[in-house]
Design an enzyme around this catalytic site. Structure first.
Site, PDB file in Angstrom:
ATOM      1  N   ASP A 199      18.103  14.918 -18.151  1.00  0.00           N
ATOM      2  CA  ASP A 199      17.102  15.978 -18.222  1.00  0.00           C
ATOM      3  C   ASP A 199      17.661  17.384 -18.478  1.00  0.00           C
TER       4      ASP A 199
ATOM      5  N   CYS B 204       1.126   3.266 -31.423  1.00  0.00           N
ATOM      6  CA  CYS B 204      -0.062   4.016 -30.987  1.00  0.00           C
ATOM      7  C   CYS B 204      -1.267   3.697 -31.876  1.00  0.00           C
TER       8      CYS B 204
ATOM      9  N   CYS C 294      -5.287   4.755 -31.717  1.00  0.00           N
ATOM     10  CA  CYS C 294      -5.679   5.162 -30.350  1.00  0.00           C
ATOM     11  C   CYS C 294      -5.462   6.669 -30.156  1.00  0.00           C
TER      12      CYS C 294
ATOM     13  N   CYS D  38      -5.000   9.485 -25.040  1.00  0.00           N
ATOM     14  CA  CYS D  38      -4.313  10.589 -24.336  1.00  0.00           C
ATOM     15  C   CYS D  38      -4.859  11.940 -24.793  1.00  0.00           C
TER      16      CYS D  38
ATOM     17  N   CYS E  65      -6.974  14.556 -22.114  1.00  0.00           N
ATOM     18  CA  CYS E  65      -6.312  15.769 -21.611  1.00  0.00           C
ATOM     19  C   CYS E  65      -7.369  16.847 -21.317  1.00  0.00           C
TER      20      CYS E  65
ATOM     21  N   CYS F  46      -0.610  22.953 -20.855  1.00  0.00           N
ATOM     22  CA  CYS F  46      -0.331  21.709 -20.115  1.00  0.00           C
ATOM     23  C   CYS F  46      -0.261  21.973 -18.604  1.00  0.00           C
TER      24      CYS F  46
ATOM     25  N   CYS G 191       1.336  16.404 -13.895  1.00  0.00           N
ATOM     26  CA  CYS G 191       0.067  15.808 -14.339  1.00  0.00           C
ATOM     27  C   CYS G 191       0.395  14.500 -15.037  1.00  0.00           C
TER      28      CYS G 191
ATOM     29  N   CYS H  37      -3.137   5.664 -20.975  1.00  0.00           N
ATOM     30  CA  CYS H  37      -2.473   4.980 -22.104  1.00  0.00           C
ATOM     31  C   CYS H  37      -2.543   3.461 -21.920  1.00  0.00           C
TER      32      CYS H  37
HETATM   33  C1  B12 Z   1      10.699  20.911 -21.795  1.00  0.00           C
HETATM   34  C2  B12 Z   1      10.254  19.609 -21.136  1.00  0.00           C
HETATM   35  C3  B12 Z   1       8.936  19.540 -20.703  1.00  0.00           C
HETATM   36  C4  B12 Z   1       7.867  20.580 -21.077  1.00  0.00           C
HETATM   37  C5  B12 Z   1       7.437  20.347 -22.559  1.00  0.00           C
HETATM   38  C6  B12 Z   1       6.955  18.911 -22.817  1.00  0.00           C
HETATM   39  C7  B12 Z   1       7.327  18.336 -24.174  1.00  0.00           C
HETATM   40  N1  B12 Z   1       6.344  17.721 -24.788  1.00  0.00           N
HETATM   41  O1  B12 Z   1       8.465  18.402 -24.621  1.00  0.00           O
HETATM   42  C8  B12 Z   1       6.769  20.326 -20.003  1.00  0.00           C
HETATM   43  C9  B12 Z   1       6.998  21.212 -18.801  1.00  0.00           C
HETATM   44  C10 B12 Z   1       5.334  20.509 -20.467  1.00  0.00           C
HETATM   45  C11 B12 Z   1       7.096  18.871 -19.620  1.00  0.00           C
HETATM   46  C12 B12 Z   1       6.172  18.027 -19.056  1.00  0.00           C
HETATM   47  C13 B12 Z   1       6.433  16.700 -18.734  1.00  0.00           C
HETATM   48  N2  B12 Z   1       7.636  16.084 -18.736  1.00  0.00           N
HETATM   49 CO1  B12 Z   1       9.206  16.867 -19.434  1.00  0.00          CO
HETATM   50  N3  B12 Z   1      10.873  17.461 -20.291  1.00  0.00           N
HETATM   51  C14 B12 Z   1      11.174  18.541 -20.964  1.00  0.00           C
HETATM   52  C15 B12 Z   1      12.627  18.461 -21.456  1.00  0.00           C
HETATM   53  C16 B12 Z   1      13.512  19.267 -20.492  1.00  0.00           C
HETATM   54  C17 B12 Z   1      12.863  18.935 -22.901  1.00  0.00           C
HETATM   55  C18 B12 Z   1      11.866  18.331 -23.921  1.00  0.00           C
HETATM   56  C19 B12 Z   1      11.921  19.039 -25.255  1.00  0.00           C
HETATM   57  O2  B12 Z   1      12.982  19.162 -25.851  1.00  0.00           O
HETATM   58  N4  B12 Z   1      10.768  19.514 -25.728  1.00  0.00           N
HETATM   59  C20 B12 Z   1      10.684  20.238 -26.951  1.00  0.00           C
HETATM   60  C21 B12 Z   1       9.713  19.579 -27.909  1.00  0.00           C
HETATM   61  C22 B12 Z   1       9.900  20.171 -29.317  1.00  0.00           C
HETATM   62  O3  B12 Z   1      10.090  18.219 -27.965  1.00  0.00           O
HETATM   63  P1  B12 Z   1       9.037  17.056 -28.259  1.00  0.00           P
HETATM   64  O4  B12 Z   1       7.759  17.168 -27.571  1.00  0.00           O
HETATM   65  O5  B12 Z   1       9.798  15.811 -28.008  1.00  0.00           O
HETATM   66  O6  B12 Z   1       8.785  17.348 -29.784  1.00  0.00           O
HETATM   67  C23 B12 Z   1       8.870  16.376 -30.752  1.00  0.00           C
HETATM   68  C24 B12 Z   1       7.493  16.014 -31.266  1.00  0.00           C
HETATM   69  O7  B12 Z   1       6.670  17.173 -31.312  1.00  0.00           O
HETATM   70  C25 B12 Z   1       7.887  15.491 -32.608  1.00  0.00           C
HETATM   71  N5  B12 Z   1       6.903  15.654 -33.654  1.00  0.00           N
HETATM   72  C26 B12 Z   1       6.363  16.772 -34.137  1.00  0.00           C
HETATM   73  N6  B12 Z   1       5.528  16.465 -35.138  1.00  0.00           N
HETATM   74  C27 B12 Z   1       5.590  15.128 -35.299  1.00  0.00           C
HETATM   75  C28 B12 Z   1       4.964  14.294 -36.208  1.00  0.00           C
HETATM   76  C29 B12 Z   1       5.239  12.922 -36.146  1.00  0.00           C
HETATM   77  C30 B12 Z   1       4.581  12.021 -37.115  1.00  0.00           C
HETATM   78  C31 B12 Z   1       6.112  12.394 -35.147  1.00  0.00           C
HETATM   79  C32 B12 Z   1       6.395  10.924 -35.036  1.00  0.00           C
HETATM   80  C33 B12 Z   1       6.738  13.265 -34.246  1.00  0.00           C
HETATM   81  C34 B12 Z   1       6.460  14.622 -34.351  1.00  0.00           C
HETATM   82  O8  B12 Z   1       9.076  16.178 -33.028  1.00  0.00           O
HETATM   83  C35 B12 Z   1       9.580  16.943 -31.995  1.00  0.00           C
HETATM   84  C36 B12 Z   1      11.075  16.826 -31.923  1.00  0.00           C
HETATM   85  O9  B12 Z   1      11.498  15.483 -31.769  1.00  0.00           O
HETATM   86  C37 B12 Z   1      12.895  16.909 -21.351  1.00  0.00           C
HETATM   87  C38 B12 Z   1      14.346  16.526 -21.030  1.00  0.00           C
HETATM   88  C39 B12 Z   1      15.260  16.689 -22.249  1.00  0.00           C
HETATM   89  N7  B12 Z   1      16.410  17.296 -22.058  1.00  0.00           N
HETATM   90  O10 B12 Z   1      14.917  16.278 -23.343  1.00  0.00           O
HETATM   91  C40 B12 Z   1      11.914  16.453 -20.236  1.00  0.00           C
HETATM   92  C41 B12 Z   1      11.213  15.103 -20.408  1.00  0.00           C
HETATM   93  C42 B12 Z   1      10.683  15.035 -21.820  1.00  0.00           C
HETATM   94  N8  B12 Z   1      10.078  15.211 -19.491  1.00  0.00           N
HETATM   95  C43 B12 Z   1       9.739  14.104 -18.927  1.00  0.00           C
HETATM   96  C44 B12 Z   1       8.588  13.926 -18.095  1.00  0.00           C
HETATM   97  C45 B12 Z   1       8.554  12.676 -17.223  1.00  0.00           C
HETATM   98  C46 B12 Z   1       7.541  14.858 -18.113  1.00  0.00           C
HETATM   99  C47 B12 Z   1       6.129  14.701 -17.510  1.00  0.00           C
HETATM  100  C48 B12 Z   1       5.564  13.294 -17.651  1.00  0.00           C
HETATM  101  C49 B12 Z   1       6.172  15.109 -16.008  1.00  0.00           C
HETATM  102  C50 B12 Z   1       4.805  15.103 -15.334  1.00  0.00           C
HETATM  103  N9  B12 Z   1       4.286  13.951 -14.936  1.00  0.00           N
HETATM  104  O11 B12 Z   1       4.204  16.133 -15.120  1.00  0.00           O
HETATM  105  C51 B12 Z   1       5.326  15.751 -18.321  1.00  0.00           C
HETATM  106  C52 B12 Z   1       4.680  15.147 -19.584  1.00  0.00           C
HETATM  107  C53 B12 Z   1       3.824  16.136 -20.341  1.00  0.00           C
HETATM  108  C54 B12 Z   1       3.691  15.727 -21.814  1.00  0.00           C
HETATM  109  N10 B12 Z   1       2.545  15.168 -22.205  1.00  0.00           N
HETATM  110  O12 B12 Z   1       4.642  15.912 -22.587  1.00  0.00           O
HETATM  111  C55 B12 Z   1      10.657  12.955 -19.331  1.00  0.00           C
HETATM  112  C56 B12 Z   1       9.914  12.061 -20.332  1.00  0.00           C
HETATM  113  C57 B12 Z   1      10.294  10.587 -20.220  1.00  0.00           C
HETATM  114  C58 B12 Z   1       9.653   9.801 -21.328  1.00  0.00           C
HETATM  115  N11 B12 Z   1       9.215   8.588 -21.025  1.00  0.00           N
HETATM  116  O13 B12 Z   1       9.541  10.261 -22.453  1.00  0.00           O
HETATM  117  C59 B12 Z   1      11.900  13.759 -19.941  1.00  0.00           C
HETATM  118  C60 B12 Z   1      12.586  13.063 -21.114  1.00  0.00           C
HETATM  119  C61 B12 Z   1      12.899  13.944 -18.776  1.00  0.00           C
HETATM  120  C62 B12 Z   1      13.698  12.676 -18.467  1.00  0.00           C
HETATM  121  N12 B12 Z   1      15.026  12.747 -18.503  1.00  0.00           N
HETATM  122  O14 B12 Z   1      13.183  11.617 -18.209  1.00  0.00           O
HETATM  123  N13 B12 Z   1       8.392  18.539 -19.951  1.00  0.00           N
HETATM  124  S1  SF4 Z   2       0.381  16.168 -18.767  1.00  0.00           S
HETATM  125 FE1  SF4 Z   2      -0.218  17.935 -20.031  1.00  0.00          FE
HETATM  126  S2  SF4 Z   2      -0.700  16.984 -22.026  1.00  0.00           S
HETATM  127 FE2  SF4 Z   2      -0.772  15.322 -20.512  1.00  0.00          FE
HETATM  128  S3  SF4 Z   2      -2.957  15.233 -19.834  1.00  0.00           S
HETATM  129 FE3  SF4 Z   2      -1.849  16.544 -18.369  1.00  0.00          FE
HETATM  130  S4  SF4 Z   2      -2.246  18.597 -19.205  1.00  0.00           S
HETATM  131 FE4  SF4 Z   2      -2.659  17.177 -20.882  1.00  0.00          FE
END
Ligand code: B12
Ligand code: SF4
Length: 314
Positions: free
Chosen positions: A130, A185, A188, A191, A195, A211, A239, A246
């Site tokens: 993480d 996915c 579907c 999610c 939200c 979020c 959350c 899912c």
């Molecule tokens: C910052 C962060 C958050 C932020 C931002 C969330 C996010 N979506 O990234 C916040 C605080 C909101 C958050 C929340 C949560 N998090 Co968090 N978080 C992180 C962290 C530290 C970095 C993630 C990151 O780099 N985000 C930046 C964005 C750009 O990344 P991304 O969403 O993956 O973006 C990709 C997509 O947008 C994609 N994309 C864009 N356009 C398109 C189009 C297509 C066609 C496709 C296929 C893809 C695509 O490309 C991007 C780059 O790959 C990681 C740990 C780590 N070091 O990676 C944990 C991590 C992602 N979190 C985790 C968890 C458990 C959560 C929560 C479930 C906790 C909770 N229950 O409250 C929630 C889930 C919320 C959600 N729906 O995402 C786990 C997820 C495990 C898993 N099964 O994936 C991680 C991996 C930590 C871990 N080591 O386990 N988190």
């Molecule tokens: S974790 Fe964030 S994206 Fe997922 S349902 Fe809750 S508010 Fe929405």
């Protein structure tokens, strides 16, 4: 190389990891532009730390010079408990019910790395869970651990999305996995539809500013924005709504890791108890819990927002 890679995978499974994949370390050429777009649009909110280390996030060899291989593991954390439906209780997200996953997953990866060094004394590695600036979800997808769901969490076919991710970056070559998991996915949108704050602005993209997880954990030192505070749906810390709905999580099997069982049998916390909690009580209740991240002040702020909502009948 083949034998070593196979032994690493066998050890990872023995340690309780549900999925393991190994890939070469090469820059994330497709994912990095997406990360930069996401940041440019302000989707990181106040998480300025995500902006500071984008070069490292794009290329792990900047974190661990000589990096050649990335081992990615997934740890199932599902335990079959439910939340209280009583509005005087604040819901804790599933990932924080038990002991802090950073410690649990790290401890297992330390054992895995020790085994790798036994098998090849030349090997050096860096453990990530993480907090290291790498894009864990992108590596998990590359390593065939699962696919990126529309809620932007990695979904595995065996454990759904209730998995933590962890990695070991190594300076030795291994035999690599080449098969990724198809995106299952389909059409579907459960999610996105569920939200309550419309935080999934398009499939695979979450706007942290909307979020609840971000608002209740990461947004510190300020009030929760009104449009989020009035839609918390009982969540005190984190959350799980987008994952609860899912279809891939319907078949989740309980984790064999006892440390993910709810501490004090609690999946929710009484709001009044939290609001009157002293620092000493907080330290005792949340020792070794991931919930320490929000600090007592943050938890009380969240509890006040929830209390206000139920008093107003919302
Ligand atoms: C910052 C962060 C958050 C932020 C931002 C969330 C996010 N979506 O990234 C916040 C605080 C909101 C958050 C929340 C949560 N998090 Co968090 N978080 C992180 C962290 C530290 C970095 C993630 C990151 O780099 N985000 C930046 C964005 C750009 O990344 P991304 O969403 O993956 O973006 C990709 C997509 O947008 C994609 N994309 C864009 N356009 C398109 C189009 C297509 C066609 C496709 C296929 C893809 C695509 O490309 C991007 C780059 O790959 C990681 C740990 C780590 N070091 O990676 C944990 C991590 C992602 N979190 C985790 C968890 C458990 C959560 C929560 C479930 C906790 C909770 N229950 O409250 C929630 C889930 C919320 C959600 N729906 O995402 C786990 C997820 C495990 C898993 N099964 O994936 C991680 C991996 C930590 C871990 N080591 O386990 N988190
Ligand atoms: S974790 Fe964030 S994206 Fe997922 S349902 Fe809750 S508010 Fe929405």
């Amino acid at each position: 190389m083949r034998e070593l890679s196979q032994k690493i995978k066998t050890t990872a499974v023995e340690l309780g990891f549900g999925r393991v994949g190994i890939v070469p370390v090469t820059p994330l050429d497709v994912e990095t532009p997406r990360l930069l777009d996401w940041l440019t649009s302000g989707n990181n909110g106040r998480m300025a730390w995500l902006e500071r280390e984008t070069a490292k996030r794009a290329d792990p060899s900047m974190i661990f010079p000589g990096a050649l291989s990335m081992i990615v593991v997934a740890q199932n954390y599902f335990t079959p408990h439910k939340h209280s439906s009583n509005p005087t209780q604040g819901k804790i997200s599933r990932y924080a019910w038990g002991d802090d996953y950073h410690d649990v997953v790290r401890e297992k990866l330390v054992k895995l790395l020790a085994r790798i060094k036994e098998l090849n004394p030349e090997a050096n590695g860096k453990i990530c869970v993480d907090t290291t600036p790498i894009m864990e979800k992108a590596w998990a997808v590359r390593a065939g651990v699962g696919w990126l769901g529309k809620h932007s969490n990695v979904i595995t076919t065996d454990h759904g999305s209730w998995v933590f991710l962890g990695e070991i970056i190594l300076d030795i070559e291994l035999e690599y996995d080449t098969e990724t998991v198809d995106d299952h996915c389909g059409t579907c949108t459960a999610c996105i539809d569920a939200c309550p704050t419309d935080a999934i602005t398009q499939p695979y993209v979450v706007d942290s500013r909307r979020c609840i997880s971000y608002a209740t954990i990461e947004l510190r030192d300020e009030n929760i924005p009104t449009e989020i505070a009035s839609n918390l749906e009982g969540w005190l810390y984190g959350c799980d709504i987008c994952q609860d709905v899912c279809p891939w999580n319907r078949f989740a099997k309980p984790s064999k890791e006892d440390r993910f069982e709810p501490r004090d049998d609690e999946t929710s916390v009484d709001l009044d108890r939290l609001l009157s909690m002293t620092h000493e009580e907080y330290v005792e209740r949340f020792r070794r819990s991931a919930m320490k991240r929000a600090k007592l002040g943050g938890l009380k702020r969240n509890a006040s927002a929830l209390r206000k909502q139920y008093l107003e009948g919302g």
